[in-house]
Design an enzyme around this catalytic site. Structure first.
Site, PDB file in Angstrom:
ATOM      1  N   HIS A   1       3.485   3.878   1.832  1.00  0.00           N
ATOM      2  CA  HIS A   1       2.072   3.802   2.186  1.00  0.00           C
ATOM      3  C   HIS A   1       1.685   4.812   3.266  1.00  0.00           C
ATOM      4  O   HIS A   1       2.424   5.004   4.229  1.00  0.00           O
ATOM      5  CB  HIS A   1       1.738   2.393   2.667  1.00  0.00           C
TER       6      HIS A   1
ATOM      7  N   ASP B   1       5.125   3.944   6.175  1.00  0.00           N
ATOM      8  CA  ASP B   1       6.434   3.468   5.726  1.00  0.00           C
ATOM      9  C   ASP B   1       6.903   4.360   4.583  1.00  0.00           C
ATOM     10  O   ASP B   1       6.467   5.515   4.475  1.00  0.00           O
ATOM     11  CB  ASP B   1       6.393   1.981   5.361  1.00  0.00           C
TER      12      ASP B   1
ATOM     13  N   SER C   1      -1.061  -2.624  -3.023  1.00  0.00           N
ATOM     14  CA  SER C   1      -0.817  -2.595  -1.581  1.00  0.00           C
ATOM     15  C   SER C   1      -1.630  -1.530  -0.859  1.00  0.00           C
ATOM     16  O   SER C   1      -1.771  -1.593   0.367  1.00  0.00           O
ATOM     17  CB  SER C   1       0.679  -2.369  -1.301  1.00  0.00           C
TER      18      SER C   1
END
Length: 366
Positions: free
Chosen positions: A326, A323, A40
């Protein structure tokens, strides 16, 4: 503090302008193509096309990205987006799932949120992902297409040997595997040193697959301090401002072994050059404009991703975390700049930085 943040972005703009002036005239990038493997931290939309809970194709993700949400797990660009710009690529490298009509000769992004080096990583919590082995299978498809497009294997080998291959993988093998004993038995089967070696051995096999597909310039990125993310702190019941040092220590063992793997590849594998990016050598704190280092910018779901359509913080350039997992685009800028040109931060890259690797002359091999 505001002045420090402006200085950070000013440095980015200066370096980016220098890139275009020195290397990127007439739209020519420093390497002909860029291939991206990862999770991610690098995914640019591959998970949009699979059934998964590890997706970020909704606001507030992408709130600062020119086209809005894309599947990038941050407010704007990822580290590799910015590195691509510094290398002179005029357009973002697209996800493999969406390369129809795109000039694949310039590269492909195979990264998948929640994916890992190990097949099973992330699948018990995120439902599905594209692990590194499958990313390499997708790359083989791309290589076959390039052979056909260039009219032969010899031409493809020459082209691919000049490209840059970016591999940023392993975080989920800890966060969504080793440190989830309720779902996985790996922490009972292996101590941290044994588990790191398991990952390195598998990664080494995958890197050999890349080399067999004519990759000659490789960037391997070490793990961050994964125990300092807001999600890790919350899950372990740690007070805000602290870190889960057990997780940091395990990640450090992996990164040290990864650096050794780079040394081994450079001494044993002919016609290529591999470099290591030590992200833990960079500390995004108040000295470089980051005043909020222990809280997420957006309201969080249980898995650490932002709640859909929630309202994020307005001072995003001052936050380390967008978040619970990340970093913000501001942190991505900070890391990408140092990885690309580490003249002022020599501990970040080994044995070359990305700008030097781009100019390194390799052979096609056999």
């Amino acid at each position: 503090m505001a002045g420090e943040t402006k200085t950070l972005f000013g440095l980015y703009l200066v370096l980016l302008a220098a890139c275009y002036m020195q290397h990127c005239v007439n739209g020519e990038s420093q390497v002909p193509c860029l291939f991206i493997f990862g999770d991610s931290f690098s995914d640019s939309g591959n998970n949009n096309y699979i059934e998964t809970t590890a997706n970020s194709d909704y606001l507030p993700f992408g709130i600062d990205f020119p086209t809005g949400p894309t599947g990038r797990a941050t407010n704007g660009r990822t580290k590799i987006d910015i590195i691509g710009e510094l290398l002179g690529f005029e357009k973002k490298i697209p996800p493999f799932a969406n390369t129809t009509g795109y000039d694949i000769l310039k590269g492909v992004n195979y990264a998948s949120s929640s994916g890992g080096i190990l097949y099973e990583t992330g699948k018990k919590t995120a439902i599905n992902n594209i692990y590194l082995g499958l990313q390499l299978q997708n790359h083989k498809i791309t290589v076959s297409r390039i052979v056909a497009e260039l009219g032969g294997l010899a031409q493809a080998k020459d082209h691919l040997s000049k490209c840059l291959y970016y591999v940023y993988m392993g975080t989920n093998d800890y966060a969504l595997n080793y440190f989830q004993p309720q779902h996985y038995s790996t922490s009972k089967q292996y101590n941290p040193t044994e588990y790191a070696q398991l990952l390195i051995d598998q990664l080494s096999n995958y890197l050999q697959v890349l080399h067999n597909n004519y990759a000659r310039k490789l960037v391997l990125v070490g793990l961050d301090k994964i125990g300092c993310s807001p999600l890790a702190i919350s899950d372990e019941g740690k007070p805000i401002g602290s870190c889960v040092e057990e997780q940091n220590d395990a990640a450090l063992i992996y990164s040290q072994k990864l650096r050794s793997l780079v040394e081994d590849f450079n001494s044993l594998v002919l016609y290529s050059k591999t470099i290591f990016i030590n992200t833990t050598a960079l500390v995004p704190d108040s000295s470089v404009g980051f005043t909020v280092t222990d809280r997420a910018c957006c309201p969080l779901k249980a898995n650490g991703f932002c709640f859909p359509d929630s309202i994020p913080c307005t001072n995003r350039n001052e936050y380390v975390w967008f978040d619970g997992i990340h970093p913000t685009e501001a942190v991505n800028n900070f890391v990408a700049l140092a990885a690309y040109n580490s003249a002022d931060t020599p501990d970040v890259t080994y044995p070359l930085d990305i700008s030097q690797l781009a100019q390194y002359v390799t052979g096609k091999g056999t």
